[in-house]
Design a protein around this motif. Sequence first.
Motif, mmCIF file in Angstrom:
data_model
loop_
_atom_site.group_PDB
_atom_site.id
_atom_site.type_symbol
_atom_site.label_atom_id
_atom_site.label_comp_id
_atom_site.label_asym_id
_atom_site.label_seq_id
_atom_site.Cartn_x
_atom_site.Cartn_y
_atom_site.Cartn_z
ATOM 1 N N ALA A 78 -4.619 2.178 -1.833
ATOM 2 C CA ALA A 78 -3.796 2.424 -0.647
ATOM 3 C C ALA A 78 -4.657 2.702 0.579
ATOM 4 N N TYR A 80 0.822 -1.217 0.000
ATOM 5 C CA TYR A 80 0.000 0.000 0.000
ATOM 6 C C TYR A 80 0.853 1.263 0.000
ATOM 7 N N TYR A 91 -4.728 5.647 -5.101
ATOM 8 C CA TYR A 91 -4.982 6.199 -3.774
ATOM 9 C C TYR A 91 -6.043 5.379 -3.039
ATOM 10 N N THR A 120 -2.782 9.211 3.133
ATOM 11 C CA THR A 120 -3.540 8.882 1.926
ATOM 12 C C THR A 120 -4.874 9.628 1.908
ATOM 13 N N ASN A 131 -4.092 12.972 0.655
ATOM 14 C CA ASN A 131 -3.809 12.927 -0.784
ATOM 15 C C ASN A 131 -5.094 12.901 -1.601
ATOM 16 N N ASN A 179 0.298 4.150 -2.798
ATOM 17 C CA ASN A 179 0.163 5.568 -2.465
ATOM 18 C C ASN A 179 1.180 6.406 -3.232
#
Length: 450
Positions: free
Chosen positions: A286, A260, A283, A304, A307, A264
Amino acid sequence: LPPPPPPQSNNTNTHNMPILPDDAWRVITTFIPNSELPLFTCLNKPILEATLERIVRQNDFNLLPSMERHLVELCKKQDGFSSYFRDQFAGEESTYKKWIALFDKLGDVGTTVGPKQSGVTFGVCKLLKLGDRTQLEALAELCDRKYLDDPKLLLMARKRLSSRVAREHAAGKAEEEDVLEAAMELGRAHRWCYNREECLAQSVKAKEGFDRIYGESSKKSIEVNFQIATQTEDERARVVDLKNVYEKAESCIGPDRLTYEVANWLGNELKDLKELEDAKKYYLIALEGRERLLGVNDTWTLYTVMNLGNLYEDLKDYAAALAYYERGYTGKEQALGKYHPDTLDTVMCIAFLHMEGLKDFTKAEAYYRKALSGYESSLGPKHDDTKDCARNLAILFCWYLNDRSKVMDLLNYYPHLMCKVDDGGAFAEEHLQVLLELLGWAELGVQTSV
């Protein structure tokens, strides 16, 4: 450097410490921040003590790495570091206990240089020079992003740790795997400091050993291959290399922290290339994996989450972006504390979204003020993050609210906003002109400093 003069009887230094001459101070403050050499190896003890005395007297800790600033604060607190860290983490027990456990492993860091003062620079550098493996590992972990976020000190700790493990291996006191692990971690520290060649050298060394001992499909080999892939210079070739690493991780080790992490990172690379739908795909992989494996409020899960908020902001889906940012803020406040820089960065993201995307200027101002107050408390008014936040608040007052009174109030505390530079928390030149016009100074021919 010449030896410092003896203290005079009329000096304000009540601890009878040597005073550092101005010319020596200028040399030190110019040289040390740009040097990887520990202060311990750069200065003899009288000059070192004089430097520390001047830092303490002037309350100017910008010269010291962030870890040392925290430790100096510890030494200034009469109640000891337990109450200090409880204040910093606002009662968040799990993070507080992790900090305390790591500091316990460091042992006695300070070296007394005067009444109620501690030569923390001397102590930290002595630890780097003479510390055992447990102390160096604790120091390295403390310097990581979760804690003090100090890449230069992390790099020094990893270098020392790698050398110590190599010596222990030569003496039959450490395994080859320990040497390879130390090389991989040193490569990661170089990556954080943007030292590409050094990162690759250490990573390739680790890869060759891991491939031989564990095989190319092992988790260790895949992890170091991931590190090497991040250093591919061409952006699109880097994405291809990272996709290959992700596919191998998915097939060989399955649901795992590393799998993961690669997903990411791939999301970040694709977002930089403006391939937003593909970025969202990785994303979400992740996020779902980290939630399941690490928990919804683990700091890696929250990275994440942030993000995705940033990606949805780029897609102009502001409602979705706000939902992710607010979730990130709630999680970081619980995991890190409300004054941690990562938590305050999230408050800044929410403020910016309200200003630029949602056009809710009242909420934008409230969030910017909340972030600014937090930065001032945790980092101080002279820190670049604090100045950047003040600049964004000034942009809100100038470009969106056209409020001269609020701009003037802000300038009283942050006069750097009038400097004509493109970074460091000040305005770019074209933005500065708008500020001057709002203040009614443009026609006066006001000259700002460069």
